[in-house]
Design an enzyme around this catalytic site. Structure first.
Site, short mmCIF file in Angstrom:
data_model
loop_
_atom_site.label_atom_id
_atom_site.label_comp_id
_atom_site.label_asym_id
_atom_site.label_seq_id
_atom_site.Cartn_x
_atom_site.Cartn_y
_atom_site.Cartn_z
N CYS A 78 0.82 -1.21 0.00
CA CYS A 78 0.00 0.00 0.00
C CYS A 78 0.86 1.26 0.00
CB CYS A 78 -0.89 -0.01 1.24
SG CYS A 78 -2.02 1.36 1.25
N CYS A 84 -0.76 6.01 7.03
CA CYS A 84 -2.08 5.54 7.48
C CYS A 84 -1.95 4.69 8.74
CB CYS A 84 -2.71 4.74 6.34
SG CYS A 84 -4.27 3.98 6.79
N CYS A 87 -2.64 -0.15 8.95
CA CYS A 87 -1.70 -1.30 9.01
C CYS A 87 -0.38 -0.83 9.62
CB CYS A 87 -1.35 -1.80 7.62
SG CYS A 87 -2.72 -2.33 6.65
N CYS A 168 -7.78 0.89 -0.21
CA CYS A 168 -7.40 0.21 1.04
C CYS A 168 -7.31 -1.27 0.71
CB CYS A 168 -8.43 0.47 2.12
SG CYS A 168 -8.11 -0.50 3.60
N GLN A 293 -16.98 -11.02 14.06
CA GLN A 293 -15.53 -11.08 13.85
C GLN A 293 -15.19 -10.51 12.47
OE1 GLN A 293 -13.03 -11.86 15.77
NE2 GLN A 293 -13.97 -12.89 17.50
N TYR A 324 -20.84 -13.45 26.87
CA TYR A 324 -20.44 -12.42 25.91
C TYR A 324 -20.68 -12.94 24.49
CZ TYR A 324 -17.84 -11.20 30.15
OH TYR A 324 -17.48 -10.93 31.45
N ASP A 391 -15.86 -14.94 26.04
CA ASP A 391 -15.27 -14.16 24.93
C ASP A 391 -15.52 -12.68 25.20
OD1 ASP A 391 -14.28 -13.27 22.53
OD2 ASP A 391 -15.90 -14.06 21.30
N CYS A 418 -9.26 -11.23 22.73
CA CYS A 418 -8.78 -10.36 21.65
C CYS A 418 -7.74 -9.39 22.20
CB CYS A 418 -9.94 -9.60 21.01
SG CYS A 418 -10.90 -8.65 22.19
C1 LIG Z 1 -15.45 -9.85 21.69
S1 LIG Z 1 -17.20 -9.69 21.52
C2 LIG Z 1 -17.62 -11.38 21.36
C3 LIG Z 1 -18.89 -11.67 20.62
C4 LIG Z 1 -19.13 -13.11 20.18
N1 LIG Z 1 -18.71 -14.07 21.15
C5 LIG Z 1 -18.53 -13.38 18.83
O1 LIG Z 1 -17.56 -14.14 18.71
O2 LIG Z 1 -19.02 -12.82 17.83
C6 LIG Z 1 -17.64 -9.22 23.13
C7 LIG Z 1 -19.12 -9.14 23.41
O3 LIG Z 1 -19.28 -8.86 24.80
C8 LIG Z 1 -20.42 -8.04 24.99
N2 LIG Z 1 -20.23 -7.43 26.32
C9 LIG Z 1 -19.39 -6.43 26.68
N3 LIG Z 1 -19.43 -6.25 28.02
C10 LIG Z 1 -20.31 -7.15 28.52
C11 LIG Z 1 -20.75 -7.46 29.83
N4 LIG Z 1 -20.29 -6.80 30.88
N5 LIG Z 1 -21.66 -8.46 29.98
C12 LIG Z 1 -22.13 -9.14 28.89
N6 LIG Z 1 -21.75 -8.87 27.63
C13 LIG Z 1 -20.84 -7.90 27.44
C14 LIG Z 1 -20.42 -7.12 23.80
O4 LIG Z 1 -21.72 -6.64 23.55
C15 LIG Z 1 -19.89 -8.06 22.67
O5 LIG Z 1 -20.98 -8.65 21.99
#
Ligand SMILES: C[S@@+](CC[C@H](N)C(=O)[O-])C[C@H]1O[C@@H](n2cnc3c(N)ncnc32)[C@H](O)[C@@H]1O
Length: 463
Positions: A78, A84, A87, A168, A293, A324, A391, A418
């Site tokens: 790029c 930018c 990346c 991009c 994702q 989550y 997650d 993440c």
């Molecule tokens: C990294 S994403 C994971 C989503 C899903 N597991 C996926 O792989 O697509 C984190 C998620 O946590 C939720 N979240 C953030 N804080 C939270 C909390 N205190 N309690 C419950 N959910 C929460 C967000 O809304 C989001 O959907």
């Protein structure tokens, strides 16, 4: 040490040898004044740098000359690479990017006994796509008070400065055409860009999402105005409909002073409410605001790895709790392997999406709760879980959520992270009192050309 010292060396040059990379994909050298954060450098190779802006975290340094160029160096694809902020690692081949991220992960989690004993066994899985992998991009429109317009991504480390992009290479190719048409329209028409200092001007953001499988794009215009106040928007929309594969077009009125994309007042102006994305044989509806994702082929690798780790332990079957859960993707991906699935997320819209996704995939073994994990009061349903997926967002799990996770007593916990900087602290909590032990850890490079990484840790209850 600190800001005053950094101020003294700004614009000066110096020879430095960075020793490591950080999670932002910058190369770090210790200097008497504090830390130099060098962009576009190579670890352990001396370079001459010019110091630039600084913050409490360190002073940014730009290399002007290298003592030598390593064999793993690559020519960035790029033209905007140096300016930018999208990346940071295009100058290094993908194998070396992965190795650098793996090393950083090992040092970030070096207190864990599992890492001390088995670091050699921790592998990083490469992304199938080196470039053109992102299914979501957020571009910014801007206009200076003297009239100059900008459209693109934020300049590296400078939140209010936008780099004009012609192209991009990070997002899916099907998004490039849409990007180019919107960019030309913005520069050629009389429409104004938003000015973040005066809060005047119309166009704020272009949020694009795309489905790799269906090849269609969801376009979201985020504006500081009503739809009718945007000149020539109808013409732009007609052109997009005619020349690109568009699943839907949303208009979002956002009058807030914050620079973030905020879905204040959302109108569907064309097409389907949702973008449809497929992971293996499961279909998912992706709403403009939903978490999904960002690497479409990477997500299959990530979820398949979770399944494989559980399968290796004979842990499939029974009851799965998906903390989550977002739009329910992990649980739904694993739904053929479990009798019962309960998903929890704090965002009510995400839970509505999860319910719709379960229905779309004709599942009858799922239930969803819209609540913050740490605020769950009625937890009797969650007891006797076989597997608990965790997650969390980048901040990790709240202390009360960690207490609940320990109390649920699941046979296995799968922690998907993440942000590796909050991982170790969370894991140490789960490992306390020798109730759980780590069985395996896998790293997945979901974000090539950047310093980010996704990790999966499998914990087994041993007491
Ligand atoms: C990294 S994403 C994971 C989503 C899903 N597991 C996926 O792989 O697509 C984190 C998620 O946590 C939720 N979240 C953030 N804080 C939270 C909390 N205190 N309690 C419950 N959910 C929460 C967000 O809304 C989001 O959907």
């Amino acid at each position: 040490m600190g800001m005053r010292q950094y101020k003294k060396i700004r614009d000066q040059t110096r020879k430095l040898t960075p020793e490591s990379m950080n999670w932002k994909g910058k190369f770090v050298a210790e200097i008497p004044e504090g830390k130099a954060l060098i962009s576009g450098a190579y670890p352990n190779i001396e370079c001459e740098v010019e110091f630039g802006r600084y913050s409490k975290k360190g002073i940014i340094a730009h290399p002007t000359e290298f003592e030598s160029i390593p064999d793993y160096a690559t020519k960035p694809l790029c033209e905007h690479f140096k300016s930018c902020g999208g990346c940071t690692l295009q100058h290094i081949n993908l194998d070396t990017q992965c190795e650098l991220k793996r090393e950083l992960f090992l040092s970030e989690c070096s207190e864990l006994d599992f890492i001390k004993k088995y670091s050699d066994k921790i592998k990083i899985i490469k992304s199938d796509d080196e470039m053109y992998y992102r299914n979501k991009m957020e571009f910014t429109f801007q206009q200076e008070k003297w009239g100059d317009k900008h459209f693109g991504l934020h300049e590296e480390g400078r939140f209010q400065s936008i780099v004009n992009l012609d192209v991009c290479h990070l997002h899916l190719k099907i998004m490039q055409e849409v990007f180019a048409i919107v960019r030309d329209w913005f520069f050629e028409s009389e429409v104004s860009g938003y000015n973040p200092w005066s809060h005047q001007g119309i166009m704020r953001h272009l949020l694009l999402r795309a489905s790799k499988n269906t090849g269609s794009v969801q376009v979201n215009f985020i504006c500081n105005s009503t739809y009718d106040e945007v000149p020539n928007l109808d013409e732009l929309i007609e052109k997009l409909k005619k020349e690109c594969s568009i699943s839907s077009i949303y208009f979002v009125e956002n009058r807030s002073l914050s620079d973030a994309v905020i879905f204040e007042n959302v109108t569907l102006v064309y097409g389907d409410e949702y973008l449809i994305e497929t992971i293996a044989h499961k279909e998912f509806e992706v709403a403009p605001q939903a978490f999904f994702q960002t690497n479409s082929s990477g997500v299959f690798i990530l979820y398949s790895k979770i399944k494989e780790l559980l399968e290796n332990e004979g842990a499939l079957g029974g009851k799965l709790i998906d903390f989550y859960c977002g739009a329910g993707t992990i649980g739904i991906f694993l739904s053929d392997s479990f009798k019962e699935i309960i998903g929890i997320d704090e965002v009510a819209e995400a839970i509505e999406n999860a319910k719709k996704n379960a229905k779309r995939n004709k599942l009858e073994n799922t239930r969803y709760i819209a609540q913050k994990v740490e605020k769950l009061i009625e937890t009797s349903d969650l007891q006797n879980a076989d597997v608990l997926i965790v997650d969390p967002p980048r901040v990790g799990c709240h202390q009360k959520a960690r207490n609940l996770i320990k109390q649920i007593d699941a046979k296995y916990i799968v922690y998907v992270a993440c942000n590796q900087q909050t991982l170790q602290e969370n894991l140490v909590d789960f490992l306390a009192q020798d109730k759980y032990e780590i069985v395996d850890m896998v790293l997945v490079d979901m974000f090539p050309q950047t310093g980010h990484l996704e990790s999966v840790t499998l914990l087994k209850r041993v007491a």
